[in-house]
Design a protein around this motif. Structure first.
Motif, PDB file in Angstrom:
ATOM      1  N   ARG B 120       0.639  -1.280  -0.058  1.00 30.11           N
ATOM      2  CA  ARG B 120      -0.093   0.022  -0.032  1.00 30.11           C
ATOM      3  C   ARG B 120       0.901   1.331   0.008  1.00 30.11           C
ATOM      4  NH1 ARG B 120      -1.897   3.254   3.670  1.00 30.11           N
ATOM      5  NH2 ARG B 120      -0.779   1.844   5.385  1.00 30.11           N
ATOM      6  N   LYS B 121       1.865   1.157   0.908  1.00 31.00           N
ATOM      7  CA  LYS B 121       2.695   2.616   0.875  1.00 31.00           C
ATOM      8  C   LYS B 121       3.600   2.745  -0.224  1.00 31.00           C
ATOM      9  CE  LYS B 121       3.559   3.613   5.742  1.00 31.00           C
ATOM     10  NZ  LYS B 121       4.072   2.631   6.881  1.00 31.00           N
ATOM     11  N   THR B 122       3.840   1.362  -1.049  1.00 27.38           N
ATOM     12  CA  THR B 122       4.608   1.527  -2.207  1.00 27.38           C
ATOM     13  C   THR B 122       3.961   2.369  -3.279  1.00 27.38           C
ATOM     14  OG1 THR B 122       5.937  -0.345  -1.656  1.00 27.38           O
ATOM     15  CG2 THR B 122       6.016   0.278  -4.024  1.00 27.38           C
ATOM     16  N   ALA B 123       2.754   1.835  -3.262  1.00 23.40           N
ATOM     17  CA  ALA B 123       1.752   2.463  -4.364  1.00 23.40           C
ATOM     18  C   ALA B 123       1.548   3.827  -4.022  1.00 23.40           C
ATOM     19  CB  ALA B 123       0.564   1.694  -4.337  1.00 23.40           C
ATOM     20  N   MET B 124       1.429   4.032  -2.770  1.00 25.63           N
ATOM     21  CA  MET B 124       1.103   5.743  -2.216  1.00 25.63           C
ATOM     22  C   MET B 124       2.483   6.631  -2.586  1.00 25.63           C
ATOM     23  SD  MET B 124      -0.603   6.166   1.235  1.00 25.63           S
ATOM     24  CE  MET B 124       0.903   6.712   2.225  1.00 25.63           C
ATOM     25  N   LEU B 125       3.585   6.072  -2.305  1.00 28.90           N
ATOM     26  CA  LEU B 125       4.749   6.763  -2.608  1.00 28.90           C
ATOM     27  C   LEU B 125       5.246   6.840  -3.934  1.00 28.90           C
ATOM     28  CD1 LEU B 125       6.357   6.095   0.863  1.00 28.90           C
ATOM     29  CD2 LEU B 125       5.404   8.281   0.099  1.00 28.90           C
ATOM     30  N   PHE B 126       4.771   5.931  -4.561  1.00 32.39           N
ATOM     31  CA  PHE B 126       5.549   5.857  -6.181  1.00 32.39           C
ATOM     32  C   PHE B 126       5.830   6.985  -6.871  1.00 32.39           C
ATOM     33  CE2 PHE B 126       5.818   4.659 -10.408  1.00 32.39           C
ATOM     34  CZ  PHE B 126       6.376   3.674 -10.514  1.00 32.39           C
ATOM     35  N   ASP B 127       4.751   7.828  -7.069  1.00 31.27           N
ATOM     36  CA  ASP B 127       4.896   9.178  -7.827  1.00 31.27           C
ATOM     37  C   ASP B 127       5.976  10.065  -7.057  1.00 31.27           C
ATOM     38  OD1 ASP B 127       3.383   8.136  -9.725  1.00 31.27           O
ATOM     39  OD2 ASP B 127       1.304   9.108  -8.797  1.00 31.27           O
ATOM     40  N   ILE B 129       8.504   9.071  -5.111  1.00 28.53           N
ATOM     41  CA  ILE B 129       9.817   8.727  -5.274  1.00 28.53           C
ATOM     42  C   ILE B 129      10.362   8.947  -6.589  1.00 28.53           C
ATOM     43  CG2 ILE B 129      11.275   6.671  -5.482  1.00 28.53           C
ATOM     44  CD1 ILE B 129       9.301   5.547  -3.199  1.00 28.53           C
ATOM     45  N   VAL B 130       9.431   8.656  -7.817  1.00 25.78           N
ATOM     46  CA  VAL B 130       9.895   9.235  -9.192  1.00 25.78           C
ATOM     47  C   VAL B 130      10.325  10.482  -9.218  1.00 25.78           C
ATOM     48  CG1 VAL B 130       9.474   8.883 -11.601  1.00 25.78           C
ATOM     49  CG2 VAL B 130       8.621   7.013  -9.948  1.00 25.78           C
ATOM     50  N   GLU B 131       9.556  11.297  -8.632  1.00 27.23           N
ATOM     51  CA  GLU B 131       9.653  12.816  -8.785  1.00 27.23           C
ATOM     52  C   GLU B 131      10.983  13.249  -8.219  1.00 27.23           C
ATOM     53  OE1 GLU B 131       7.527  15.169 -10.055  1.00 27.23           O
ATOM     54  OE2 GLU B 131       8.878  16.759  -9.557  1.00 27.23           O
ATOM     55  N   PHE B 132      11.108  12.741  -6.954  1.00 28.08           N
ATOM     56  CA  PHE B 132      12.319  12.961  -6.207  1.00 28.08           C
ATOM     57  C   PHE B 132      13.631  12.601  -7.112  1.00 28.08           C
ATOM     58  CE2 PHE B 132      15.659  12.694  -3.192  1.00 28.08           C
ATOM     59  CZ  PHE B 132      15.382  14.013  -2.466  1.00 28.08           C
ATOM     60  N   LEU B 154      17.882   7.147  -8.117  1.00 26.32           N
ATOM     61  CA  LEU B 154      16.651   6.194  -7.836  1.00 26.32           C
ATOM     62  C   LEU B 154      16.534   5.447  -6.500  1.00 26.32           C
ATOM     63  CD1 LEU B 154      13.959   5.505  -9.077  1.00 26.32           C
ATOM     64  CD2 LEU B 154      15.174   3.497 -10.191  1.00 26.32           C
ATOM     65  N   ALA B 155      17.928   4.767  -6.215  1.00 29.60           N
ATOM     66  CA  ALA B 155      18.356   4.188  -5.041  1.00 29.60           C
ATOM     67  C   ALA B 155      18.020   5.069  -3.797  1.00 29.60           C
ATOM     68  CB  ALA B 155      19.599   3.276  -5.033  1.00 29.60           C
ATOM     69  N   PHE B 156      18.640   6.086  -3.954  1.00 25.77           N
ATOM     70  CA  PHE B 156      18.533   6.999  -2.796  1.00 25.77           C
ATOM     71  C   PHE B 156      17.221   7.605  -2.526  1.00 25.77           C
ATOM     72  CE2 PHE B 156      19.637  10.626   0.033  1.00 25.77           C
ATOM     73  CZ  PHE B 156      20.453  10.017   0.609  1.00 25.77           C
ATOM     74  N   SER B 157      16.380   7.955  -3.619  1.00 21.97           N
ATOM     75  CA  SER B 157      15.116   8.285  -3.345  1.00 21.97           C
ATOM     76  C   SER B 157      14.068   7.285  -2.685  1.00 21.97           C
ATOM     77  CB  SER B 157      14.480   8.811  -4.803  1.00 21.97           C
ATOM     78  OG  SER B 157      13.303   9.288  -4.990  1.00 21.97           O
ATOM     79  N   VAL B 158      14.344   6.154  -3.098  1.00 24.56           N
ATOM     80  CA  VAL B 158      13.398   4.870  -2.245  1.00 24.56           C
ATOM     81  C   VAL B 158      14.093   4.967  -0.937  1.00 24.56           C
ATOM     82  CG1 VAL B 158      13.079   2.559  -2.258  1.00 24.56           C
ATOM     83  CG2 VAL B 158      13.307   3.470  -4.423  1.00 24.56           C
ATOM     84  N   ALA B 159      15.280   4.888  -0.681  1.00 27.90           N
ATOM     85  CA  ALA B 159      15.676   4.844   0.686  1.00 27.90           C
ATOM     86  C   ALA B 159      15.159   6.220   1.748  1.00 27.90           C
ATOM     87  CB  ALA B 159      17.099   4.881   0.901  1.00 27.90           C
ATOM     88  N   ILE B 160      15.271   7.066   0.965  1.00 29.88           N
ATOM     89  CA  ILE B 160      14.808   8.452   1.834  1.00 29.88           C
ATOM     90  C   ILE B 160      13.236   8.556   2.114  1.00 29.88           C
ATOM     91  CG2 ILE B 160      14.397  10.143   0.158  1.00 29.88           C
ATOM     92  CD1 ILE B 160      16.900  11.647   1.542  1.00 29.88           C
ATOM     93  N   HIS B 161      12.614   7.705   1.238  1.00 28.75           N
ATOM     94  CA  HIS B 161      11.237   7.918   1.396  1.00 28.75           C
ATOM     95  C   HIS B 161      10.703   6.600   2.126  1.00 28.75           C
ATOM     96  CE1 HIS B 161      11.249  10.656  -2.064  1.00 28.75           C
ATOM     97  NE2 HIS B 161       9.953  11.003  -1.762  1.00 28.75           N
ATOM     98  N   THR B 162      11.254   5.767   2.985  1.00 26.67           N
ATOM     99  CA  THR B 162      10.852   4.890   3.826  1.00 26.67           C
ATOM    100  C   THR B 162      10.414   5.335   5.237  1.00 26.67           C
ATOM    101  OG1 THR B 162      13.077   4.002   4.362  1.00 26.67           O
ATOM    102  CG2 THR B 162      11.912   2.898   2.250  1.00 26.67           C
ATOM    103  N   ASP B 163      10.888   6.524   5.233  1.00 26.68           N
ATOM    104  CA  ASP B 163      10.394   7.140   6.435  1.00 26.68           C
ATOM    105  C   ASP B 163      11.046   6.204   7.761  1.00 26.68           C
ATOM    106  OD1 ASP B 163       9.277   8.677   8.530  1.00 26.68           O
ATOM    107  OD2 ASP B 163       7.574   7.562   8.786  1.00 26.68           O
ATOM    108  N   PHE B 185      20.485  16.858   0.795  1.00 28.05           N
ATOM    109  CA  PHE B 185      20.884  17.298   1.879  1.00 28.05           C
ATOM    110  C   PHE B 185      19.694  18.166   2.476  1.00 28.05           C
ATOM    111  CE2 PHE B 185      25.273  17.604  -0.028  1.00 28.05           C
ATOM    112  CZ  PHE B 185      25.688  16.541   0.746  1.00 28.05           C
ATOM    113  N   ASP B 186      19.020  18.673   1.836  1.00 28.30           N
ATOM    114  CA  ASP B 186      17.640  19.325   2.307  1.00 28.30           C
ATOM    115  C   ASP B 186      16.841  18.255   3.119  1.00 28.30           C
ATOM    116  OD1 ASP B 186      17.904  21.722   1.475  1.00 28.30           O
ATOM    117  OD2 ASP B 186      16.386  21.927  -0.165  1.00 28.30           O
ATOM    118  N   ARG B 187      16.739  17.078   2.525  1.00 28.66           N
ATOM    119  CA  ARG B 187      15.991  15.925   2.920  1.00 28.66           C
ATOM    120  C   ARG B 187      16.538  15.570   4.257  1.00 28.66           C
ATOM    121  NH1 ARG B 187      11.152  13.966   0.473  1.00 28.66           N
ATOM    122  NH2 ARG B 187      10.526  12.520   1.992  1.00 28.66           N
TER     123      ARG B 187
END
Lengths: 253, 244
Positions: B120-127, B129-132, B154-163, B185-187
């Protein structure tokens, strides 16, 4: 500890294996069908025409042997290599390790499903028809999958320590092709060996399939009993070996 | 809350490529084995609480990656104890768990599941993650068409979105471009403000200054110095220069 969604990881890994295998092939998943068809044709040419052994419906007879055997040998071989092939995952992500060999076996189950479809088509084409004993099919296939799963858990874990494992598996598979009643029937086995012969779960599997699909009869209780016992023993043994070895995978990969 | 606790942790590896020959195994069996082993980490202790950030510095082979791997719990120490509380997200190596024949989107899903996101979370965050990641329409292309920088993003974007509660970063940021670095760095600053724990290894002092306040200096698996980042950096750079 890793606290993700085991099922979701498993699903993704299964589809990864499945997609990656045929992604760059122009015939794609048709190889799943072509492979047993070619072997079947060659065996039919040799044992149906050149050295006829008098078995009725020989193409179906051979397929009943080839399809469970191919699934077994390929799932066993790829599963055995799965941990080493996915060393990058094992060394970088704290996922439960067993998910890797399990996914490898399940990916092969998708190919199996396609091949079972082909087998049943051939059964119908040769006029054997559907019978009520087909309800045994999910049971026997399920038992074969459990058997492979146990074997793969044990062998993939051992392969991390002893990379010779994969060659052992390959050689055993060559031997097994002739030890399983694929080209010949069970009745050709000398009586004094027939008891021990049917303890081989893959042989038992082939015999059960032929009884169900070609004789239209239920596989005997002793046959199912042996198959079930072999499968459960394999799974228990595989699980124990895997549990005993998985802590040191990182150091050996 | 104590997020990461290393208590006198040692990690050894045996030399000789893991002794995979029959002779080696037989020697093991009769008890003459073991062979020479070396300490990748020796007697390392530290504690990281909520909101704390620790940099691991040292030359190649000092044990930085081993320390990070132990904190990620992909391996167990040979002595001592590693305790980790909370959800960990780790970027340990460029595209570990990525497959080059899968598309970006397929890799994204696979990697999200490996990092512990559910369906569920993957589907929610998909866009998001791609955007970031900024890979744009390449997301449906096989990963082998990606540049190293895109793969890393892409790898970093996934890692940083897993809260995660704990973010572990090995030196993978090197390949990103300036714009992406700024975004990361913002993130990461956001992470620190939110009181998350960060553990990272790098040779890039500027990057470490942005990410961490404390540092540990490792040399041959042993802690040489543990303290404020600037002090440790100064000592480390002094020593490195001094040796040359």
């Amino acid at each position: 500890m890793w606290s993700g969604d085991f099922g979701f990881v498993l699903e993704n890994l299964v589809f990864k294996d499945f997609k990656v295998r045929y992604r760059n092939m122009s015939l794609g998943v048709f190889w799943s069908l072509l492979n047993p068809l070619i072997t079947m044709s060659v065996l039919f040419l040799v044992f149906g025409i050149m050295l006829p052994n008098g078995v009725k419906g020989y193409p179906v007879f051979v397929l009943c042997g080839l399809i469970p055997f191919n699934f077994f040998s390929i799932a066993w071989a790829t599963g055995t290599n799965s941990l080493v092939d996915n060393a990058g995952l094992i060394k970088r992500v704290p996922i439960p390790r067993e998910v890797v060999p399990i996914a490898s076996v399940l990916a092969n189950c998708l190919h199996l499903l396609i091949q079972i479809g082909m087998l049943l088509t051939f059964v119908m084409l040769f006029g054997y028809g559907v019978n009520r004993h087909w309800m045994w099919l999910p049971v026997v296939w399920g038992l074969e999958i459990v058997f492979v799963l146990g074997l793969v858990l044990a062998c993939s874990a051992l392969d991390v320590y002893l990379r010779d494992m994969r060659y052992l598996v390959e050689s055993t598979n060559v031997l097994l092709f002739w030890l399983v009643p694929i080209v010949y029937g069970y009745e050709k086995i000398p009586a004094k060996y027939s008891e021990i012969y049917s303890w081989n779960p893959i042989a038992a599997m082939v015999m059960a399939l032929r009884r169900i699909l070609m004789d239209g009869a239920a596989p005997g209780a002793t046959l199912i009993g042996k198959l079930a016992l072999g499968s459960v023993a394999s799974l228990a043994m595989g699980w124990m070996v895997f549990r005993a070895l998985h802590r040191r995978f990182y150091d050996h990969l | 809350m104590e997020r990461i606790v290393f208590d006198s942790v040692s990690k050894t590896f045996s030399l000789g490529g893991g002794r995979k020959l029959l002779r080696g195994h037989l020697q093991d069996l009769i008890g003459r084995g073991g062979g020479p082993s070396f300490y990748a980490l020796r007697n390392v202790s530290f504690t990281l609480r909520d909101g704390e950030s620790l940099a691991v510095i040292g030359s190649n082979g000092a044990g930085k990656s081993t320390l990070l791997n132990l904190a990620t719990q992909v391996c167990d120490p040979n002595a001592g104890q590693v305790k980790v509380n909370g959800r960990v997200s780790a970027v340990l190596e460029l595209g570990s768990g990525f497959h080059y024949d899968l598309t970006g989107a397929e890799n994204l899903r696979l990697n999200a599941s490996l990092s512990g996101l559910d369906r569920r979370k993957t589907a929610m965050l998909f866009d998001e993650i791609v955007e970031f990641s900024g890979v744009g329409e390449f997301i449906d292309q096989p990963l082998r068409t990606y540049s190293a920088g895109m793969t890393m993003r892409l790898a970093f974007s996934v890692a940083i979105h897993t809260d995660p509660d704990i973010l572990i970063v090995d030196e993978v940021m090197g390949v990103g471009d300036q714009a992406f670095h700024a975004k990361c760095f913002d993130r990461i600053l956001g992470f620190r403000k939110a009181g998350k724990t960060i553990l990272c290894a790098s040779h890039a002092a500027d990057m470490l200054r942005l990410m961490c306040e404390r540092a540990i200096w490792l040399d041959h698996g042993q802690v040489i110095l543990h303290g404020k980042l600037e002090e440790v950096l100064a000592a480390y750079q002094g020593r490195t220069v001094g040796q040359v």
